[in-house]
Design a protein around this motif. Structure first.
Motif, PDB file in Angstrom:
ATOM      1  N   LEU A  87       8.457  14.822  50.100  1.00 52.79           N
ATOM      2  CA  LEU A  87       7.442  13.854  49.693  1.00 52.79           C
ATOM      3  C   LEU A  87       6.273  14.601  49.062  1.00 52.79           C
ATOM      4  CD1 LEU A  87       6.334  10.896  49.750  1.00 52.79           C
ATOM      5  CD2 LEU A  87       5.254  11.498  51.925  1.00 52.79           C
ATOM      6  N   GLU A  88       5.909  14.205  47.846  1.00 50.15           N
ATOM      7  CA  GLU A  88       4.791  14.828  47.125  1.00 50.15           C
ATOM      8  C   GLU A  88       3.799  13.726  46.766  1.00 50.15           C
ATOM      9  OE1 GLU A  88       3.457  18.631  45.475  1.00 50.15           O
ATOM     10  OE2 GLU A  88       5.487  18.227  46.196  1.00 50.15           O
ATOM     11  N   LEU A  89       2.555  13.852  47.251  1.00 48.50           N
ATOM     12  CA  LEU A  89       1.525  12.835  47.024  1.00 48.50           C
ATOM     13  C   LEU A  89       0.299  13.481  46.395  1.00 48.50           C
ATOM     14  CD1 LEU A  89       0.314   9.956  47.470  1.00 48.50           C
ATOM     15  CD2 LEU A  89      -0.491  10.786  49.687  1.00 48.50           C
ATOM     16  N   GLN A  90      -0.187  12.868  45.310  1.00 46.08           N
ATOM     17  CA  GLN A  90      -1.409  13.329  44.661  1.00 46.08           C
ATOM     18  C   GLN A  90      -2.344  12.145  44.465  1.00 46.08           C
ATOM     19  OE1 GLN A  90      -1.156  15.717  41.168  1.00 46.08           O
ATOM     20  NE2 GLN A  90       0.531  16.959  41.913  1.00 46.08           N
ATOM     21  N   LEU A  91      -3.632  12.391  44.719  1.00 45.85           N
ATOM     22  CA  LEU A  91      -4.638  11.346  44.590  1.00 45.85           C
ATOM     23  C   LEU A  91      -5.900  11.978  44.023  1.00 45.85           C
ATOM     24  CD1 LEU A  91      -5.065   8.329  45.235  1.00 45.85           C
ATOM     25  CD2 LEU A  91      -6.050   9.027  47.416  1.00 45.85           C
ATOM     26  N   GLN A 102       7.580  20.284  39.932  1.00 40.70           N
ATOM     27  CA  GLN A 102       6.893  21.498  40.366  1.00 40.70           C
ATOM     28  C   GLN A 102       5.413  21.191  40.546  1.00 40.70           C
ATOM     29  OE1 GLN A 102       7.672  24.746  37.674  1.00 40.70           O
ATOM     30  NE2 GLN A 102       9.895  24.472  37.736  1.00 40.70           N
ATOM     31  N   GLY A 103       4.965  21.169  41.798  1.00 37.73           N
ATOM     32  CA  GLY A 103       3.561  20.900  42.073  1.00 37.73           C
ATOM     33  C   GLY A 103       3.096  19.541  41.609  1.00 37.73           C
ATOM     34  N   GLY A 104       3.962  18.541  41.679  1.00 36.26           N
ATOM     35  CA  GLY A 104       3.600  17.195  41.264  1.00 36.26           C
ATOM     36  C   GLY A 104       3.717  16.942  39.777  1.00 36.26           C
ATOM     37  N   VAL A 105       4.137  17.943  38.995  1.00 32.62           N
ATOM     38  CA  VAL A 105       4.290  17.808  37.544  1.00 32.62           C
ATOM     39  C   VAL A 105       5.762  17.960  37.191  1.00 32.62           C
ATOM     40  CG1 VAL A 105       3.681  18.767  35.294  1.00 32.62           C
ATOM     41  CG2 VAL A 105       1.976  18.701  37.115  1.00 32.62           C
ATOM     42  N   ARG A 106       6.255  17.074  36.352  1.00 33.79           N
ATOM     43  CA  ARG A 106       7.642  17.192  35.897  1.00 33.79           C
ATOM     44  C   ARG A 106       7.731  18.268  34.823  1.00 33.79           C
ATOM     45  NH1 ARG A 106      10.046  11.014  35.718  1.00 33.79           N
ATOM     46  NH2 ARG A 106       9.065  10.311  37.657  1.00 33.79           N
ATOM     47  N   VAL A 107       8.618  19.215  35.045  1.00 34.04           N
ATOM     48  CA  VAL A 107       8.759  20.356  34.150  1.00 34.04           C
ATOM     49  C   VAL A 107      10.138  20.313  33.505  1.00 34.04           C
ATOM     50  CG1 VAL A 107       8.740  22.865  33.943  1.00 34.04           C
ATOM     51  CG2 VAL A 107       7.178  21.737  35.544  1.00 34.04           C
ATOM     52  N   LEU A 108      10.151  20.259  32.176  1.00 32.07           N
ATOM     53  CA  LEU A 108      11.395  20.347  31.415  1.00 32.07           C
ATOM     54  C   LEU A 108      11.632  21.812  31.077  1.00 32.07           C
ATOM     55  CD1 LEU A 108      13.773  19.234  29.695  1.00 32.07           C
ATOM     56  CD2 LEU A 108      12.133  19.005  27.812  1.00 32.07           C
ATOM     57  N   THR A 109      12.682  22.384  31.635  1.00 35.11           N
ATOM     58  CA  THR A 109      13.014  23.782  31.397  1.00 35.11           C
ATOM     59  C   THR A 109      14.224  23.856  30.478  1.00 35.11           C
ATOM     60  OG1 THR A 109      12.180  24.407  33.582  1.00 35.11           O
ATOM     61  CG2 THR A 109      13.612  25.980  32.465  1.00 35.11           C
ATOM     62  N   VAL A 110      14.083  24.603  29.389  1.00 37.08           N
ATOM     63  CA  VAL A 110      15.166  24.763  28.417  1.00 37.08           C
ATOM     64  C   VAL A 110      15.591  26.226  28.430  1.00 37.08           C
ATOM     65  CG1 VAL A 110      15.870  24.495  26.010  1.00 37.08           C
ATOM     66  CG2 VAL A 110      14.223  22.899  27.013  1.00 37.08           C
ATOM     67  N   THR A 111      16.886  26.458  28.642  1.00 33.19           N
ATOM     68  CA  THR A 111      17.427  27.809  28.719  1.00 33.19           C
ATOM     69  C   THR A 111      18.633  27.928  27.794  1.00 33.19           C
ATOM     70  OG1 THR A 111      18.916  27.264  30.545  1.00 33.19           O
ATOM     71  CG2 THR A 111      16.692  27.984  31.125  1.00 33.19           C
ATOM     72  N   GLU A 112      19.065  29.161  27.597  1.00 31.32           N
ATOM     73  CA  GLU A 112      20.256  29.411  26.777  1.00 31.32           C
ATOM     74  C   GLU A 112      21.512  29.543  27.624  1.00 31.32           C
ATOM     75  OE1 GLU A 112      19.833  32.327  23.578  1.00 31.32           O
ATOM     76  OE2 GLU A 112      17.683  32.378  24.007  1.00 31.32           O
ATOM     77  N   LYS A 113      21.376  29.492  28.933  1.00 35.41           N
ATOM     78  CA  LYS A 113      22.526  29.648  29.814  1.00 35.41           C
ATOM     79  C   LYS A 113      23.485  28.488  29.631  1.00 35.41           C
ATOM     80  CE  LYS A 113      23.691  30.654  34.611  1.00 35.41           C
ATOM     81  NZ  LYS A 113      23.172  30.799  35.990  1.00 35.41           N
ATOM     82  N   LYS A 114      24.704  28.800  29.284  1.00 33.93           N
ATOM     83  CA  LYS A 114      25.684  27.768  28.969  1.00 33.93           C
ATOM     84  C   LYS A 114      26.556  27.486  30.186  1.00 33.93           C
ATOM     85  CE  LYS A 114      25.806  28.927  24.054  1.00 33.93           C
ATOM     86  NZ  LYS A 114      26.626  29.287  22.889  1.00 33.93           N
ATOM     87  N   GLU A 115      26.108  26.530  30.974  1.00 38.30           N
ATOM     88  CA  GLU A 115      26.864  26.100  32.142  1.00 38.30           C
ATOM     89  C   GLU A 115      27.162  24.621  32.019  1.00 38.30           C
ATOM     90  OE1 GLU A 115      24.530  26.959  35.524  1.00 38.30           O
ATOM     91  OE2 GLU A 115      25.051  29.074  35.594  1.00 38.30           O
TER      92      GLU A 115
END
Length: 322
Positions: free
Chosen positions: A278-282, A208-221
């Protein structure tokens, strides 16, 4: 290990005396600078190798706990450059520009998440992510395995009277699942936290926006169900994260003509059946004229605003393949 002070602009000889140990060096600002007076084992950066050339960005904590607001912004970021100069390794230090955190942990559950790097004492560096909140995260030790250990706990709060007219709130954490390993490089995969018969939460890493986001939910799938319901599931992911890179253009007769340098280059490429992203940040970019006759050697210079956490250049491209 031994430590010694080094003033700004000072040079000093250094010899690695522990032949049986991996040559990992740590740095920290002298105690008292900036108002923070650490204990003997506080404020040190992660270890970085000094036996081969390389560029690293390390950070030193300045008295703000990892679970407090403003922790990431309070860190002192240091750019370390290790170069081979005349048969010796030369190590230089400079302040690194501000940057967003490499990871964010989004806790969408009603539980408390306790996150720490595998191999690092949780007492030293543990991130407590409150329910329904988001917290920045970075590896405490770059030389250790990049595996996150997650403990999911439910929180019990009690009110009691300590004295007449005074109430005291106590909180206790009761673990549902302790030290569950998660790989933050496993992009776009739903991973169960718990055992096959007792799944307490689900984890998923996205960009998300060049940042890795770990999302933790209770949804049991089940992971298989997620794949079946996803219309355009990515099958290839490529990530490049460089603290610094340089390119020199040399003429056989005239010598070096141009030197191009870039700092904190991040590139993420995601490919699926229907699209390519493609996501590029400088964070800084410079082109220098290396000719001795040049009156203005800096031909092009782009640098991030020191007060902002955004990169100097951010490019995002999405192409439909079908």
């Amino acid at each position: 290990g031994e430590s010694f002070p080094l003033a700004a602009g000072e040079r000093a000889a250094f010899h690695w005396q522990m032949a049986k140990e991996e040559p990992l060096l740590r740095v920290r600002p002298a105690p008292g600078q900036g108002g923070f007076v650490p204990k003997a084992d506080e404020g040190w950066s992660s270890g970085f190798p000094i036996d081969s050339p390389g560029t690293f960005i390390v950070y030193c904590e300045q008295g703000v706990s990892a679970e407090d607001d403003g922790w990431w912004e309070s860190l002192l970021r240091i750019l370390v450059v290790v170069r081979l100069v005349n048969a010796r390794m030369e190590i230089s230090f400079a302040l690194a520009p501000p940057a967003p955190p490499p990871y964010r942990i989004s806790n969408q559950t009603g539980f408390v998440l306790t996150c720490s790097q595998k191999g690092v004492s949780a007492a030293r560096r543990a991130h407590h992510v409150r329910p329904k909140s988001v917290s920045p995260f970075a590896w405490a030790e770059g030389s250790l395995e990049h595996t996150l250990l997650v403990t999911v706990s439910w929180m019990q709060t009690e009110l009691s009277n300590r004295s007449k007219g005074t109430q005291w709130r106590s909180m206790q954490l009761h673990p549902l699942r302790e030290h569950h390993p998660l790989n933050l490089d496993a992009m776009l995969q739903s991973v169960a936290i718990g055992t096959s018969g007792n799944v307490v939460a689900w984890a998923r890493v996205e960009l998300q926006g060049g940042v890795r986001v770990l999302t933790v939910t209770e949804k049991k799938e089940k992971p298989e169900e997620v794949v079946m319901t996803t219309e355009d599931e990515p099958h290839t992911f490529l990530a490049v994260d460089l603290a610094g890179i340089g390119l020199s253009v040399v003429h056989v007769h005239l010598g070096e003509l141009v030197y191009i340098s870039a700092a904190q280059l991040k590139l993420d490429y995601v490919l699926s059946a229907n699209s390519a992203t493609l996501e590029l940040q400088l964070h800084s970019f410079q082109v220098d004229n290396q000719q001795a006759s040049a009156t203005l050697p800096a031909v092009l210079f782009v640098k991030v605003d020191p007060q902002a956490l955004l990169p100097a250049v951010h490019l995002s491209v999405i192409k439909r393949l079908r």
